[in-house]
Design a protein around this motif. Sequence first.
Motif, PDB file in Angstrom:
ATOM      1  N   ALA A 229      80.362  67.393 100.701  1.00 28.06           N
ATOM      2  CA  ALA A 229      80.200  68.844 100.826  1.00 28.06           C
ATOM      3  C   ALA A 229      79.020  69.329  99.997  1.00 28.06           C
ATOM      4  CB  ALA A 229      81.480  69.550 100.391  1.00 28.06           C
ATOM      5  N   ALA A 230      78.847  68.746  98.805  1.00 30.80           N
ATOM      6  CA  ALA A 230      77.715  69.137  97.956  1.00 30.80           C
ATOM      7  C   ALA A 230      76.390  68.749  98.605  1.00 30.80           C
ATOM      8  CB  ALA A 230      77.851  68.495  96.577  1.00 30.80           C
ATOM      9  N   HIS A 231      76.313  67.549  99.153  1.00 37.96           N
ATOM     10  CA  HIS A 231      75.084  67.109  99.838  1.00 37.96           C
ATOM     11  C   HIS A 231      74.760  68.020 101.021  1.00 37.96           C
ATOM     12  CE1 HIS A 231      73.863  63.448  97.772  1.00 37.96           C
ATOM     13  NE2 HIS A 231      75.135  63.061  97.712  1.00 37.96           N
TER      14      HIS A 231
ATOM     15  N   PHE B  17      76.407  74.890  93.504  1.00 37.79           N
ATOM     16  CA  PHE B  17      77.634  74.401  94.126  1.00 37.79           C
ATOM     17  C   PHE B  17      78.796  74.731  93.212  1.00 37.79           C
ATOM     18  CE2 PHE B  17      80.722  71.106  95.399  1.00 37.79           C
ATOM     19  CZ  PHE B  17      80.741  71.329  96.778  1.00 37.79           C
ATOM     20  N   CYS B  18      79.749  75.480  93.755  1.00 43.70           N
ATOM     21  CA  CYS B  18      80.879  75.972  92.965  1.00 43.70           C
ATOM     22  C   CYS B  18      82.160  75.286  93.416  1.00 43.70           C
ATOM     23  CB  CYS B  18      81.022  77.483  93.132  1.00 43.70           C
ATOM     24  SG  CYS B  18      79.487  78.389  92.844  1.00 43.70           S
TER      25      CYS B  18
ATOM     26  N   GLU C  30      77.903  64.091  88.717  1.00 46.30           N
ATOM     27  CA  GLU C  30      77.230  63.583  89.918  1.00 46.30           C
ATOM     28  C   GLU C  30      76.481  64.684  90.661  1.00 46.30           C
ATOM     29  OE1 GLU C  30      78.756  60.425  92.241  1.00 46.30           O
ATOM     30  OE2 GLU C  30      80.623  60.304  91.108  1.00 46.30           O
ATOM     31  N   ILE C  31      77.059  65.868  90.729  1.00 37.05           N
ATOM     32  CA  ILE C  31      76.405  66.949  91.471  1.00 37.05           C
ATOM     33  C   ILE C  31      75.232  67.514  90.673  1.00 37.05           C
ATOM     34  CG2 ILE C  31      76.736  69.209  92.565  1.00 37.05           C
ATOM     35  CD1 ILE C  31      79.691  68.322  93.030  1.00 37.05           C
ATOM     36  N   THR C  32      75.346  67.550  89.360  1.00 32.36           N
ATOM     37  CA  THR C  32      74.212  67.961  88.524  1.00 32.36           C
ATOM     38  C   THR C  32      73.027  67.022  88.743  1.00 32.36           C
ATOM     39  OG1 THR C  32      75.626  68.960  86.824  1.00 32.36           O
ATOM     40  CG2 THR C  32      73.409  68.316  86.150  1.00 32.36           C
ATOM     41  N   ASP C  33      73.309  65.730  88.913  1.00 31.06           N
ATOM     42  CA  ASP C  33      72.246  64.763  89.163  1.00 31.06           C
ATOM     43  C   ASP C  33      71.558  64.992  90.510  1.00 31.06           C
ATOM     44  OD1 ASP C  33      72.575  63.532  86.740  1.00 31.06           O
ATOM     45  OD2 ASP C  33      73.830  61.894  87.505  1.00 31.06           O
ATOM     46  N   MET C  34      72.162  65.816  91.364  1.00 28.46           N
ATOM     47  CA  MET C  34      71.544  66.181  92.639  1.00 28.46           C
ATOM     48  C   MET C  34      70.600  67.372  92.468  1.00 28.46           C
ATOM     49  SD  MET C  34      75.042  65.866  94.915  1.00 28.46           S
ATOM     50  CE  MET C  34      74.386  66.914  96.207  1.00 28.46           C
ATOM     51  N   ASP C  35      70.389  67.808  91.213  1.00 30.68           N
ATOM     52  CA  ASP C  35      69.533  68.953  90.894  1.00 30.68           C
ATOM     53  C   ASP C  35      70.092  70.243  91.477  1.00 30.68           C
ATOM     54  OD1 ASP C  35      67.395  70.109  89.572  1.00 30.68           O
ATOM     55  OD2 ASP C  35      66.115  70.068  91.339  1.00 30.68           O
ATOM     56  N   MET C  36      71.411  70.383  91.384  1.00 28.04           N
ATOM     57  CA  MET C  36      72.074  71.626  91.761  1.00 28.04           C
ATOM     58  C   MET C  36      72.746  72.217  90.532  1.00 28.04           C
ATOM     59  SD  MET C  36      73.924  70.784  95.415  1.00 28.04           S
ATOM     60  CE  MET C  36      74.032  72.512  95.949  1.00 28.04           C
TER      61      MET C  36
END
Length: 334
Positions: A85-87, A97-98, A121-127
């Motif tokens: 979902a984050a991707h 992304f919340c 992991e989502i922070t590493d996606m630059d979000m």
Amino acid sequence: MAEIRTDWTTDEISEIYHTPLMELIYRAASVHREHQETGEVQVCTLLSIKTGGCPEDCSYCPQSAHNNTEVEPGKMLDREVILSAAHKAKEAGSTRFCMGAAWRCARKTKDFERVLDMIREITDMDMEVCCTLGMLDDEQAAQLKEAGLYAYNHNLDSSEDFYNRIISTRKYQDRLDTLGRVRDNDISVCCGGIIGMGETDEDRIELIQNLATMPEHPESVPVNALIAVEGTPMEDQPKVPWQDMARMIATARITMPESMVRLSAGRVDMSMAEQAHCFMAGANSIFTGEKLLTTDNNELGKDMKMFDILGLTAREAFKDAKEEHLPETVEAAE
């Protein structure tokens, strides 16, 4: 340039709130231009990672175990589902992304550990990663910060008096205490409210005052219109008029010039022209995607068409972020 103040009085905010609408929007737009990039809107996605069964008795909430709604309690979503979902959100243009869990408070369980892993992991996606997990203790706030959490959402909902009439399982001060722990751990504060629950104008004005007189304004102020859900005590509340949303957004913009003001729940019922008035009034963030937790939300394609017609552009992740709020692995956008 409009002064950043934390000493707003009730009378001052009431005068702003009751300004004739077009004059109010013009004044708010002027403040917005002084402090924000005009036409720049942050696109966010909100995912319910653990839905339903909440022990709180919030009268507006379809996820409360006290309310007889069609929302079925479920376990936390699998890691792969959340990351997918984050991707997808990032690919669709979201920069924040919340993740929301229907908990009264964050619990010291494997599920909380999984949330910490998702944040990393989502922070590493630059979000930018935001969570809303209920009340926090000091240790949990510190763990969220260490994991790289950028923002924490914990709304005040309304005035203290009205809040205590629609929720009995916690107090207003409990909310303020969690917000203090978030701030003490250098996590960006996301805090706003809901209108259309049967509150008065005075309740709305007090909500704005409570936000605008915090020692530091919340970096993010969501303005939500009630989505009346069958099976909740508020199922018969009428739809919130768009002009009430514009009035709240404008008042928030004038009193908190540097905050992100989010046109949040209820946008699905607004026309493009009505949303445009809210952007003029100072809104500079929206949620996009199929759902806002459990209620319907605007379609991405329609939002992108609206951006094109209105000349809006998407805001970059971490833009103008305070250094203390940034995860260690992230550099602020220029």
